[in-house]
Write a protein that holds these residues in place. Structure first.
Motif, mmCIF file in Angstrom:
data_model
loop_
_atom_site.group_PDB
_atom_site.id
_atom_site.type_symbol
_atom_site.label_atom_id
_atom_site.label_comp_id
_atom_site.label_asym_id
_atom_site.label_seq_id
_atom_site.Cartn_x
_atom_site.Cartn_y
_atom_site.Cartn_z
ATOM 1 N N LYS A 504 0.824 -1.215 0.000
ATOM 2 C CA LYS A 504 0.000 0.000 0.000
ATOM 3 C C LYS A 504 0.863 1.274 0.000
ATOM 4 O O LYS A 504 0.745 2.123 0.880
ATOM 5 N N PRO A 505 1.716 1.427 -1.001
ATOM 6 C CA PRO A 505 2.626 2.579 -1.016
ATOM 7 C C PRO A 505 1.907 3.864 -1.429
ATOM 8 O O PRO A 505 0.851 3.839 -2.069
ATOM 9 N N TRP A 506 2.519 4.995 -1.069
ATOM 10 C CA TRP A 506 2.029 6.275 -1.602
ATOM 11 C C TRP A 506 2.853 6.698 -2.822
ATOM 12 O O TRP A 506 2.432 7.571 -3.585
ATOM 13 N N ALA A 507 4.014 6.053 -3.018
ATOM 14 C CA ALA A 507 4.863 6.386 -4.161
ATOM 15 C C ALA A 507 5.689 5.164 -4.547
ATOM 16 O O ALA A 507 5.984 4.302 -3.702
ATOM 17 N N ILE A 508 6.041 5.098 -5.821
ATOM 18 C CA ILE A 508 6.931 4.056 -6.324
ATOM 19 C C ILE A 508 8.069 4.729 -7.076
ATOM 20 O O ILE A 508 7.846 5.629 -7.890
ATOM 21 N N VAL A 509 9.290 4.290 -6.787
ATOM 22 C CA VAL A 509 10.477 4.773 -7.478
ATOM 23 C C VAL A 509 11.015 3.641 -8.342
ATOM 24 O O VAL A 509 11.395 2.587 -7.821
ATOM 25 N N ASN A 510 11.029 3.853 -9.634
ATOM 26 C CA ASN A 510 11.581 2.861 -10.553
ATOM 27 C C ASN A 510 13.073 3.132 -10.708
ATOM 28 O O ASN A 510 13.499 3.901 -11.567
ATOM 29 N N ALA A 511 13.867 2.498 -9.849
ATOM 30 C CA ALA A 511 15.310 2.739 -9.839
ATOM 31 C C ALA A 511 16.092 1.614 -10.497
ATOM 32 O O ALA A 511 17.318 1.594 -10.447
ATOM 33 N N GLY A 512 15.397 0.671 -11.100
ATOM 34 C CA GLY A 512 16.076 -0.437 -11.760
ATOM 35 C C GLY A 512 16.124 -0.244 -13.260
ATOM 36 O O GLY A 512 16.100 0.868 -13.778
ATOM 37 N N GLY A 513 16.208 -1.344 -13.959
ATOM 38 C CA GLY A 513 16.227 -1.291 -15.410
ATOM 39 C C GLY A 513 17.511 -1.844 -15.997
ATOM 40 O O GLY A 513 18.441 -2.235 -15.288
ATOM 41 N N TYR A 514 17.540 -1.863 -17.297
ATOM 42 C CA TYR A 514 18.694 -2.377 -18.050
ATOM 43 C C TYR A 514 19.690 -1.238 -18.200
ATOM 44 O O TYR A 514 19.380 -0.186 -18.759
ATOM 45 N N VAL A 515 20.939 -1.421 -17.741
ATOM 46 C CA VAL A 515 21.907 -0.321 -17.702
ATOM 47 C C VAL A 515 23.119 -0.532 -18.603
ATOM 48 O O VAL A 515 23.935 0.368 -18.733
ATOM 49 N N ARG A 516 23.227 -1.681 -19.247
ATOM 50 C CA ARG A 516 24.428 -1.975 -20.044
ATOM 51 C C ARG A 516 24.240 -1.426 -21.459
ATOM 52 O O ARG A 516 23.709 -2.105 -22.352
ATOM 53 N N VAL A 517 24.663 -0.197 -21.633
ATOM 54 C CA VAL A 517 24.386 0.550 -22.859
ATOM 55 C C VAL A 517 24.877 -0.184 -24.101
ATOM 56 O O VAL A 517 24.154 -0.311 -25.099
ATOM 57 N N HIS A 518 26.091 -0.678 -24.066
ATOM 58 C CA HIS A 518 26.672 -1.276 -25.270
ATOM 59 C C HIS A 518 26.158 -2.693 -25.509
ATOM 60 O O HIS A 518 25.965 -3.105 -26.665
ATOM 61 N N ALA A 520 23.214 -3.554 -24.982
ATOM 62 C CA ALA A 520 21.842 -3.421 -25.470
ATOM 63 C C ALA A 520 21.751 -3.519 -26.983
ATOM 64 O O ALA A 520 20.695 -3.886 -27.530
ATOM 65 N N GLU A 521 22.845 -3.218 -27.675
ATOM 66 C CA GLU A 521 22.813 -3.296 -29.131
ATOM 67 C C GLU A 521 22.554 -4.725 -29.599
ATOM 68 O O GLU A 521 21.981 -4.942 -30.678
ATOM 69 N N LYS A 522 22.942 -5.698 -28.805
ATOM 70 C CA LYS A 522 22.721 -7.100 -29.153
ATOM 71 C C LYS A 522 21.633 -7.748 -28.298
ATOM 72 O O LYS A 522 21.328 -8.926 -28.478
ATOM 73 N N ASP A 523 21.082 -7.000 -27.366
ATOM 74 C CA ASP A 523 20.095 -7.557 -26.440
ATOM 75 C C ASP A 523 18.905 -6.600 -26.354
ATOM 76 O O ASP A 523 18.426 -6.256 -25.276
ATOM 77 N N SER A 524 18.442 -6.144 -27.512
ATOM 78 C CA SER A 524 17.439 -5.080 -27.554
ATOM 79 C C SER A 524 16.108 -5.497 -26.928
ATOM 80 O O SER A 524 15.438 -4.680 -26.295
ATOM 81 N N SER A 525 15.709 -6.756 -27.087
ATOM 82 C CA SER A 525 14.409 -7.170 -26.548
ATOM 83 C C SER A 525 14.382 -7.055 -25.030
ATOM 84 O O SER A 525 13.404 -6.568 -24.456
ATOM 85 N N ARG A 526 15.456 -7.499 -24.379
ATOM 86 C CA ARG A 526 15.486 -7.388 -22.919
ATOM 87 C C ARG A 526 15.569 -5.928 -22.485
ATOM 88 O O ARG A 526 14.917 -5.510 -21.524
ATOM 89 N N CYS A 527 16.378 -5.145 -23.194
ATOM 90 C CA CYS A 527 16.498 -3.727 -22.862
ATOM 91 C C CYS A 527 15.148 -3.034 -22.961
ATOM 92 O O CYS A 527 14.753 -2.271 -22.065
#
Length: 751
Positions: A504-518, A520-527
């Motif tokens: 029952k939060p009042w806010a959500i912070v999305n601090a995750g995600g895909y961070v490997r920039v280079h 991602a060029e070969k892993d676009s679907s996961r990114c």
């Protein structure tokens, strides 16, 4: 404003506002808060103030500004425009004539003619604005006298008891004569006399010092009420310091009791004196060898706050009371908690029978350089109800709280459920002192009663941002749950819904995600799943449940062709898959949830993980190893603790849309390494400055992706951030606490 004196038929406590307007003199230089906060040239502020629901506004018509060269050369154009505007808006001005000042250049607080000169000016103000009813001719006479004539901080920079008392009495005489001159024009004019009211506690060895300070705090009001005679506790202090009995008798013969006793209350108002100076940081130990420190930083049992002080003032004077300044320099949630605590204390005192009129939210536009007692222009800004770090004053969460209080609604912000830092265990600057001094406990409802506290949910438990949010939320006493992917998969609607139902939060912070920039060029679907689809799932859920959402984007949504810093409204044109995922997230998240806050940032560095560019560069070069950095890729470095602090404030304020947050300066990766080395004292001879083409990046990089802002610069300057980073790293190394974070070195710290 309340006018009845019948304590049995009490009206609701009013909400007032105050504008920090100090014009103090340091040697031959004047420091004007209104020049710094911009109100001197911004009439539109009055509309903003009126919309807060305030009944009255402490407002400056200052002697030093209106008539610096004498009344015959006075320029009334500024108050001529503003005072009638306030009246037309339904806000009663409480006109201040001297605010921590010492008058125009031809006088000073120890000048025998100060009082007569001020009274002449006061009479001219009343003649020009005969309808004005409330006045504060001199703000905080006792406090100003201490700063000007006992501590030597402000003009005339004296440092002795006689000068202090002379400055105090001249100001109080100025108040008496000013009200006399004003009442010749408007017999109904009323005096709102303000001063800082705190209390001093001490070890038994310093009991006499504490007793003296606790008597001295009343002196301005005592003089005005004609209470200083041979029976007064500090009569001998006056006489022994060189003040004559005849001078004191003048106040008994010409008493001018306040119509409202105005109490100003700050975290620094209550002090602890300790003869064991070696226990405390050096800056708190004075010439007498004992420590003088904020009680909140030393006492194991927190003081109960302003309530008992208001009760003391009521019992001493039996005059109507108001809190005329309530402000704290703190994070946003603690500003809210401070105001709420003061408001509740005022209500308690009123219920106990005191004639309590109002609580004043001070520094509506914030204030500048009070961390050095305005002895220099350093640019240190503490925001108030409005934040000035943008093109226009931006309303903060304090505005929402003020409107709730003014209208009688129950304050609703979830962060009010936590305790202010002055009541938390981490507040101490030294081993806490258990004192036998009688300190009453807070009423039960303000002692942290047991109840469910709405948390903030943070996704990305193992990442740089997620761990930083967890740490800083704990420091700020914001309830938080940091979730890994198993606990909440942001790309899975069912998983998100389950987490919301559970916490029952009042806010959500999305601090995750895909961070490997280079990669991602070969892993676009996961990114794309983690950076675009996941944030949209969160945005939909947050919109449905009315939950605040903070998500992050990147400088890599731009292609670098602009050639100057990008602002929020610039069109995006990403060069790589990672940037495309972030651009898509921005578009879709704000499309389904316009109330979401989307922060673009870049080039992370921080003290709590080993895998950021600055840490890696300093470690390699400090060990004599070579380190390569691009000299043709320009970014805006971002200090992670600053980023998190600003994001939390913006989220609490209810901000939405795209914001650019970085530490401001456009610098190449190589330049950043050089800057960090210079501040750390590490030779950079083995730093290899290379073109980005030589670094064999998989993803295309914008040559110039520095971030500017058209909404406001919220983070400190880069050098300031680097200096604090180095200090924090040293502290972490001493504790042996540095832990690996997310592996982000592949893109030199980009998120």
């Amino acid at each position: 404003m309340t006018s009845t004196n019948d304590v049995n038929q009490r009206q609701a406590i009013e909400l007032w506002g105050g504008l920090e307007a100090t014009v103090n003199r340091v040697r031959d230089q004047y420091f004007s808060q209104m020049d710094q906060n911009g109100h001197a040239g911004r009439l539109s502020d009055l509309d903003r103030f009126a919309a807060l629901g305030i009944k009255a506004l402490r407002y400056p018509v200052l002697w030093e500004l209106i008539a610096p060269d004498g009344l015959d050369k006075a320029d009334w154009s500024w108050p001529d425009e503003r005072l009638p505007a306030l009246r037309d808006l339904g806000v009663q001005p409480i006109v201040g004539l001297v605010h921590h000042g010492s008058g125009p250049r031809h006088t000073s607080l120890v000048d025998d003619n100060f009082a007569e000169g001020l009274a002449e000016y006061a009479g001219a103000v009343a003649q020009r604005y005969p309808w004005v009813e409330y006045y504060t001719p001199v703000n905080e006479p006792c406090t100003t006298a201490r700063f000007c004539a006992l501590y030597g901080l402000w003009y005339p920079h004296a440092r002795d008891d006689l000068s202090f008392l002379r400055a105090l009495m001249n100001q109080c005489k100025g108040v008496v004569l000013s009200m006399r001159a004003i009442r010749k024009v408007n017999p109904d004019a009323k005096l709102v006399q303000t001063d800082d009211l705190g209390k001093t506690y001490s070890t038994p060895e310093l009991g006499e010092w504490a007793d003296f300070y606790n008597e001295r705090r009343w002196l301005a009001w005592d003089l005005l009420c004609g209470m200083v005679g041979p029976e007064h506790a500090l009569w001998d202090y006056f006489i022994g310091s060189g003040i004559s009995a005849e001078e004191l008798q003048w106040f008994r013969d010409n008493s001018c009791p306040p119509d409202i006793v105005g109490v100003n209350y700050y975290i620094t108002s209550e002090r602890w004196l300790d003869h064991r100076g070696e226990r405390y940081p050096k800056q708190y130990v004075g010439v007498h060898g004992f420590a003088d420190i904020e009680a909140a930083r030393a006492l194991a049992t927190p003081t109960p706050g302003v309530g008992p002080l208001l009760q003391e003032a009521w019992e001493r004077y039996s005059l109507p009371l108001a809190v005329t300044e309530a402000h704290i320099d703190a994070n946003r949630e603690d500003q809210l908690r401070w105001l709420m605590e003061v408001w509740q204390a005022a209500q308690d005192v009123q219920r106990a029978g005191a004639d309590m009129r109002a609580v004043t939210v001070w520094a509506l536009l914030g204030s500048f350089d009070w961390n050095c007692l305005v002895t220099e222009c350093r640019g240190y800004y503490e925001s108030g109800a409005f934040d000035l770090r943008g093109p226009e004053p931006r309303p903060t969460a304090v505005v929402r709280l003020m409107r709730e209080l003014a209208s009688g609604r129950t304050p609703s912000h979830p962060v009010l459920q936590g305790q202010g830092w002055w009541r938390r265990p981490g507040r101490f600057l030294c081993p806490p002192v258990a004192t036998s001094t009688s300190i009453a406990a807070l009423p039960g409802e303000r002692r942290g009663a047991q109840h469910t506290v709405q948390p903030i949910l943070i996704s990305g438990a193992t990442g740089t941002l997620g761990s930083a949010f967890a740490r800083i939320c704990a420091e700020r006493h914001l309830a938080v749950h940091v979730l890994n992917r198993q606990e909440m998969d942001i790309a899975d609607p069912a998983s998100v819904e389950a987490a919301i139902r559970r916490y029952k939060p009042w806010a959500i912070v999305n601090a995750g995600g895909y961070v490997r920039v280079h990669d991602a060029e070969k892993d676009s679907s996961r990114c794309l799943r983690e950076n675009a689809h996941g944030p949209v799932v969160l945005a939909v859920a947050c919109a449905r449940h009315n939950i605040r959402l903070l998500s992050f984007s990147s400088d890599l949504v731009f292609d670098g062709s602009k050639g100057s810093a990008y602002v929020e409204s610039d069109p995006v044109s990403p060069l790589n898959v990672y940037g495309q995922s972030k651009a898509e997230a921005e578009r879709r998240v704000l499309g389904v949830n316009p109330d979401a806050l989307m922060v673009r940032t870049s080039a992370f560095f921080g003290p709590w993980d080993r895998h950021n560019f600055v840490t890696l560069a300093l470690q390699a070069l400090g060990e004599g190893r070579s380190f390569s950095a691009a000299e043709d890729l320009v970014v805006s470095p971002t200090y992670v603790p600053d980023l998190v602090q600003a994001c939390l404030d913006l989220m609490i304020d209810g901000e939405s849309g795209i914001w650019h947050l970085s530490n401001g300066e456009a610098v190449s990766w190589a330049g950043l390494a050089q800057r960090a080395c210079a501040l750390a004292g590490i030779p950079d001879k083995r730093l290899q400055l290379l073109p980005s083409s030589a670094l064999e990046f998989s993803a295309a990089q914008p040559r110039f992706s520095a971030l500017g802002s058209e909404r406001g610069r919220m983070l400190p300057a880069l050098d300031d951030a680097l200096e604090r980073y180095l200090k924090a790293v040293a502290e972490e190394q001493q504790r042996g606490a540095m832990q690996p974070g997310a592996a982000q070195a592949a893109h030199y710290g980009s998120n």
